[in-house]
Design an enzyme around this catalytic site. Sequence first.
Site, PDB file in Angstrom:
ATOM      1  N   ARG A   1      -1.006   9.387   0.163  1.00  0.00           N
ATOM      2  CA  ARG A   1      -2.195   9.861  -0.543  1.00  0.00           C
ATOM      3  C   ARG A   1      -2.187  11.359  -0.821  1.00  0.00           C
ATOM      4  O   ARG A   1      -2.636  11.785  -1.880  1.00  0.00           O
ATOM      5  CB  ARG A   1      -3.446   9.501   0.274  1.00  0.00           C
ATOM      6  CG  ARG A   1      -3.739   8.030   0.202  1.00  0.00           C
ATOM      7  CD  ARG A   1      -4.947   7.668   1.026  1.00  0.00           C
ATOM      8  NE  ARG A   1      -5.213   6.231   0.882  1.00  0.00           N
ATOM      9  CZ  ARG A   1      -6.147   5.571   1.557  1.00  0.00           C
ATOM     10  NH1 ARG A   1      -6.900   6.215   2.430  1.00  0.00           N
ATOM     11  NH2 ARG A   1      -6.329   4.278   1.367  1.00  0.00           N
TER      12      ARG A   1
ATOM     13  N   PHE B   1       0.852  -1.173   0.000  1.00  0.00           N
ATOM     14  CA  PHE B   1       0.000   0.000   0.000  1.00  0.00           C
ATOM     15  C   PHE B   1       0.894   1.231   0.000  1.00  0.00           C
ATOM     16  O   PHE B   1       2.102   1.123   0.229  1.00  0.00           O
ATOM     17  CB  PHE B   1      -0.885  -0.010   1.266  1.00  0.00           C
ATOM     18  CG  PHE B   1      -2.362  -0.128   1.006  1.00  0.00           C
ATOM     19  CD1 PHE B   1      -2.873  -1.152   0.218  1.00  0.00           C
ATOM     20  CD2 PHE B   1      -3.259   0.768   1.570  1.00  0.00           C
ATOM     21  CE1 PHE B   1      -4.232  -1.263  -0.005  1.00  0.00           C
ATOM     22  CE2 PHE B   1      -4.622   0.666   1.361  1.00  0.00           C
ATOM     23  CZ  PHE B   1      -5.114  -0.362   0.569  1.00  0.00           C
TER      24      PHE B   1
ATOM     25  N   LEU C   1     -15.270   5.081  -4.316  1.00  0.00           N
ATOM     26  CA  LEU C   1     -13.869   4.808  -4.014  1.00  0.00           C
ATOM     27  C   LEU C   1     -13.328   3.644  -4.846  1.00  0.00           C
ATOM     28  O   LEU C   1     -13.978   2.614  -4.988  1.00  0.00           O
ATOM     29  CB  LEU C   1     -13.760   4.457  -2.522  1.00  0.00           C
ATOM     30  CG  LEU C   1     -12.385   4.006  -2.024  1.00  0.00           C
ATOM     31  CD1 LEU C   1     -11.406   5.162  -2.083  1.00  0.00           C
ATOM     32  CD2 LEU C   1     -12.493   3.477  -0.607  1.00  0.00           C
TER      33      LEU C   1
ATOM     34  N   HIS D   1     -12.289  11.956   1.401  1.00  0.00           N
ATOM     35  CA  HIS D   1     -12.342  10.564   1.852  1.00  0.00           C
ATOM     36  C   HIS D   1     -12.305  10.384   3.363  1.00  0.00           C
ATOM     37  O   HIS D   1     -12.989   9.537   3.904  1.00  0.00           O
ATOM     38  CB  HIS D   1     -11.161   9.827   1.222  1.00  0.00           C
ATOM     39  CG  HIS D   1     -11.095   8.361   1.526  1.00  0.00           C
ATOM     40  ND1 HIS D   1     -12.133   7.512   1.257  1.00  0.00           N
ATOM     41  CD2 HIS D   1     -10.113   7.588   2.078  1.00  0.00           C
ATOM     42  CE1 HIS D   1     -11.796   6.272   1.620  1.00  0.00           C
ATOM     43  NE2 HIS D   1     -10.592   6.289   2.133  1.00  0.00           N
TER      44      HIS D   1
ATOM     45  N   HIS E   1      -8.800  11.217  -1.280  1.00  0.00           N
ATOM     46  CA  HIS E   1      -8.290   9.941  -1.797  1.00  0.00           C
ATOM     47  C   HIS E   1      -7.980  10.137  -3.277  1.00  0.00           C
ATOM     48  O   HIS E   1      -8.814  10.663  -4.014  1.00  0.00           O
ATOM     49  CB  HIS E   1      -9.333   8.843  -1.611  1.00  0.00           C
ATOM     50  CG  HIS E   1      -8.767   7.462  -1.790  1.00  0.00           C
ATOM     51  ND1 HIS E   1      -8.352   6.996  -3.015  1.00  0.00           N
ATOM     52  CD2 HIS E   1      -8.539   6.468  -0.900  1.00  0.00           C
ATOM     53  CE1 HIS E   1      -7.885   5.756  -2.863  1.00  0.00           C
ATOM     54  NE2 HIS E   1      -7.987   5.405  -1.595  1.00  0.00           N
TER      55      HIS E   1
ATOM     56  N   GLN F   1      -8.580  14.203   4.257  1.00  0.00           N
ATOM     57  CA  GLN F   1      -7.845  13.506   3.200  1.00  0.00           C
ATOM     58  C   GLN F   1      -8.653  13.408   1.909  1.00  0.00           C
ATOM     59  O   GLN F   1      -9.828  13.032   1.939  1.00  0.00           O
ATOM     60  CB  GLN F   1      -7.497  12.092   3.664  1.00  0.00           C
ATOM     61  CG  GLN F   1      -6.776  11.270   2.596  1.00  0.00           C
ATOM     62  CD  GLN F   1      -6.141  10.020   3.189  1.00  0.00           C
ATOM     63  OE1 GLN F   1      -6.810   9.031   3.433  1.00  0.00           O
ATOM     64  NE2 GLN F   1      -4.849  10.090   3.457  1.00  0.00           N
TER      65      GLN F   1
ATOM     66  N   GLU G   1      -6.857   1.901  -2.862  1.00  0.00           N
ATOM     67  CA  GLU G   1      -5.421   2.023  -3.083  1.00  0.00           C
ATOM     68  C   GLU G   1      -4.816   0.650  -3.401  1.00  0.00           C
ATOM     69  O   GLU G   1      -3.761   0.544  -4.021  1.00  0.00           O
ATOM     70  CB  GLU G   1      -4.791   2.589  -1.799  1.00  0.00           C
ATOM     71  CG  GLU G   1      -3.346   2.955  -1.891  1.00  0.00           C
ATOM     72  CD  GLU G   1      -2.954   3.854  -0.725  1.00  0.00           C
ATOM     73  OE1 GLU G   1      -3.672   4.833  -0.444  1.00  0.00           O
ATOM     74  OE2 GLU G   1      -1.942   3.568  -0.081  1.00  0.00           O
TER      75      GLU G   1
ATOM     76  N   ARG H   1      -3.240  10.571   6.620  1.00  0.00           N
ATOM     77  CA  ARG H   1      -3.319   9.169   7.021  1.00  0.00           C
ATOM     78  C   ARG H   1      -2.778   8.270   5.920  1.00  0.00           C
ATOM     79  O   ARG H   1      -3.028   8.499   4.749  1.00  0.00           O
ATOM     80  CB  ARG H   1      -4.774   8.792   7.306  1.00  0.00           C
ATOM     81  CG  ARG H   1      -4.979   7.329   7.578  1.00  0.00           C
ATOM     82  CD  ARG H   1      -6.397   7.005   7.999  1.00  0.00           C
ATOM     83  NE  ARG H   1      -7.362   7.091   6.927  1.00  0.00           N
ATOM     84  CZ  ARG H   1      -7.506   6.187   5.963  1.00  0.00           C
ATOM     85  NH1 ARG H   1      -6.707   5.135   5.920  1.00  0.00           N
ATOM     86  NH2 ARG H   1      -8.431   6.330   5.037  1.00  0.00           N
TER      87      ARG H   1
END
Lengths: 588, 232
Positions: free
Chosen positions: A286, A119, A252, A353, A242, A240, A255, A398
Amino acid sequence: MDIPRRQFDSLIIGAGGGGLRAALQLSNADASVAVVSKVFPTRSHTVAAQGGMNAALANVLPDNWHWHMFDTVKGSDYLGDQDAIEYMCRAAPKAVYELEHFGVPFSRLDNGRIYQRPFGGQSQNFGGDQAARTCAAADRTGHAILHSLYQQNIRAKTHFFDEYFAVDLLKDDEGYVLGALAFNIHNGEPVLIEAKTTLLATGGAGQIFRTTTNALINTGDGMAMALRAGVPLMDMEFFQFHPTGIAGRGMLITEGARGEGGYLVNADGERLMERYAPKAKDLASRDVVSRSIAIEVREGRGCGPNKDHVMLKLDHLGEDVIQKRLPGIRQTCITFLGIDPAEAPIPIFPTLHYTMGGIPTNRFGQVVVPVKDTPEEPVPGLYAAGECACVSVHGANRLGGNSLLDILVFGRAAANHIIDYLKENHHHRAMNDSSLESAVARMQRWDNNGSGDGETISDLRNELKTVMEEHCSVFRNDEVLGEGVTKVEQLVERFKNARISDHSDVFNTARVEALELENMMGVALATIESAYARKESRGAHSRTDYTERDDKNWMRHSLYSFEAGVDYKPVRTKPMSVDSFPPKARVY
Amino acid sequence: MKFRIYRYNPDTDAKPYVQEYELTDIEPGMMLLAALLQIKDTQDESLSFRRSCGEGVCGSDGMNINGINGLACITPLSDLKEPVDVRPLPGLPVIRDLIVDMDQFYQNYRDIKPYLIVNDPMPEVELPQTPEQRERLDGLYECILCACCSTQCPSFWWNPDKYLGPAALLQASRFIEDSRDQATEERLAHLEGPFKLFRCHTIMNCVQVCPKGLNPTKAINDIKKMMVKRSL
C-alpha cells in the site's frame, strides 16, 4: 465523590474484533469479563473492514505460513518484530477456522472451502508469483466477523457495558494496572471497574487526520489512556494511507477490488502502476501504490478538472463478478458518487486508513515499557491488542488483510495470557486513590467550565485535523514537520481553555467529544513528534529530505512519551524458530 | 436548507419540541449526517445523535427522516423535501433528541439465539459449505442492526415485547438457512405461538425502509412456510 465499584477478573476496553475475540476466549474459560465500549459493539470500526483476512490456507493457490511471514516482514519495511510476525502467520489458519466455526459466512469455492483472493504484497515462495491468501466474506468481511464474534459473546454471556466511556486507567504505587474509571453515557454516572487485568482494544486514531476512511469514533482513546499512564507510544509516525479512498470523500474502496482484477489509470489512460512496480503492479504494497498515485498527481497526470485524483477501473470485470465479490463497494459508489463501478471507473486518491503504531506489546499482548536497561518490561495487569497496540507485526507498513488477522490472533493470545495470569493472581489489589482522583478530575473538568471565552471543541478539532493533514501527510520533510510540531503544541495549550456549553448528564455527546479530543491531541503530538525525529524514509513514512531507508541508524522502533519525548528501542529481528529475514531493498 | 429537528432532554425539557435550523453551506452530494454534524459543530453543540462509520455499515444513525426511517449518513440532502423533518426512530423510548433506547430491540435479537449452533464435533478445518448453500445467506447476513425496519413496523409498535420484529426474524432466518446450523427444529419451535413470528401482517414497511436493501418480509414468509410444513 462516592463512585460505585464493580469487580471483574478482567476488563476489556473496546468491543471491536480484538476486544470481542479476547472476551470470548475469557468467557469460555469461565473468567468474569467486563467489556466497556463507547458504542454498541457492532458499531465498532471492525465492521467496516472489507477485503478480508490473510491466512495461508492454500485453498486457491499453493501457500504456507513461512511465505506469509516473508511478505509481512518485507511489507513492514523490516521494522516489524519477526518473532511476533512468525507467531501471527503460524496462528493465522487456526484463527480463520475458529471464525468459521463461530459462524462467519465466508464466501466459498466450488469444493466447499473458504474463498481466498489475491491482495497486495502477497507472494508464493518468498517473493515469487502472486499468492491468494485473503479469506473473504464478499467485501463485508469485517462486518461478518464482528457480528459473529458479538453473537458468540451473547452465547457465552459476556458482560457488556454498552455506551460507557472509559476515562483513564487506574494504577497503584507499584505500577499494577487495576482497572479503569468509566461513565455511563446515558446518564453521566461514573463507575469504577476494578479488574485484575485490563485489556486495551480501542482501535486506531485515524480521526486525527481530516480525510480518513476511519469512523468518527476512531479517536485513539486507549492510546491516550496509555500515554497518560506513563506508557510510551511506539512507531506513531507510521500511519497508512490507503491507495483507494474515494477522492475528496474518503470512503474506502477495498484492495480486493484490485485483487479481483481492477487497476489504476491516470489522465492519459495509462496503467500507472506498471511504471512503479513492474512485477506486482496494482498489487504492490500500500505505501508503494499510495506514493505512486501521489507522484502521478504531482507530475500533472491526475484526472478530473483539477487533475487531483486517478481512476480505479473495474468495469472490465463484468457486473457478475462485481456483484458477487464486491457488492458493498458497488453500493457505496452508487450512494456517494452516483457511479456504478460496473459501468464507469471510480475516482480515487490515497486516504488515511490505519495506525501502524500504538501501545507497545509483546506477542502475548502484555504492554511492555523500557525500565532502566530493559527495553521491554511488562506492565503488570495491562494488555493491549488490535489497532491500538503495536506488537509490532506491521512495522512501517501493514499489508492488506493483516489487520483483521492481527486483531484476532493477538486478541486471543492476550486472553490466553490473561487466563494464566489470573491463575496466579487470585485477589484484587487495593486501589490507589491518587490515580482515581486525576481520572475523576479529567471527567469532571467539562461539567462546569463556565461560559468564558475558551474555544469550542469543534473549532480545535477541525484545526488539529487540518494541521495533521497538511504537516504529516504522504510526503514529509523537516520544515513542514517542524512547523507541524509547533502548531500541535500550540493546540494542546489552547485546548486547556476549551469549553463546552452542554452540561447535561443525559447522553451528553458534547462531553464525549471533548474527552475524545483530549485523546486525539495526545496521539497527534506523539505522531508528529515521532515523524519529525525520524530522519529516513521507511514504509509509510516518506521524507523528501531523507529519501532512503537507513538501516544502520534507523532500524529501530520509536517510543514517544509525554515525559521523555522521543526515544528508541531495537527491532526484534530474531523469529521464534526460523532464520531471520535480513533487510533487503524492497522491490515489487 | 431548512431542518426541523425533534428535541428532548429529560433533564431540562418538560416535553419534546421541534427546533428549526438552517444551513446555507450545502455542498453537492452532501448527506444528512454531514448536515447534522455541521449544525452540531457550528450552531448547537447540544444536538444529540449517534454516529460512527459515516458510510452505512455500522448502523448507528438510524432516524426518521421526513416520515421514513433511514440512515442519516447515506441519505442525500438532494433527495429530501424542505423543511427536512428529523425525528428519532418511532416506537422506542427517547433518551434524548434523536437517540432512542434500543434495549427492547436488542433483547428481541438475543431472543432468537443469534449464533451458529453446531452439535457435532468441529473439524480441524472449516465446515464445508457449497457456494449455493452460502448464497442462501445473501440478503440475510448483511443486517447492520440499525432498527430502521422494526421501528417502522406497526406490529412491533403495538407489541414490541411480544412480536420479535423484522430485524430479529431476519436473523432467525439467517441461522435457519445456514447449512452448517443444527438447531433448525429448536429455532422453529421457539417461534411458535401467535406473537413472536405470526404477528407479522405482511405490511412490508420493513422492506421499504431497509437501508441495506434487505427483505425481512420474505425471510419471515420463508420461516412461516417452514412452520406450516413442520406442523403437517
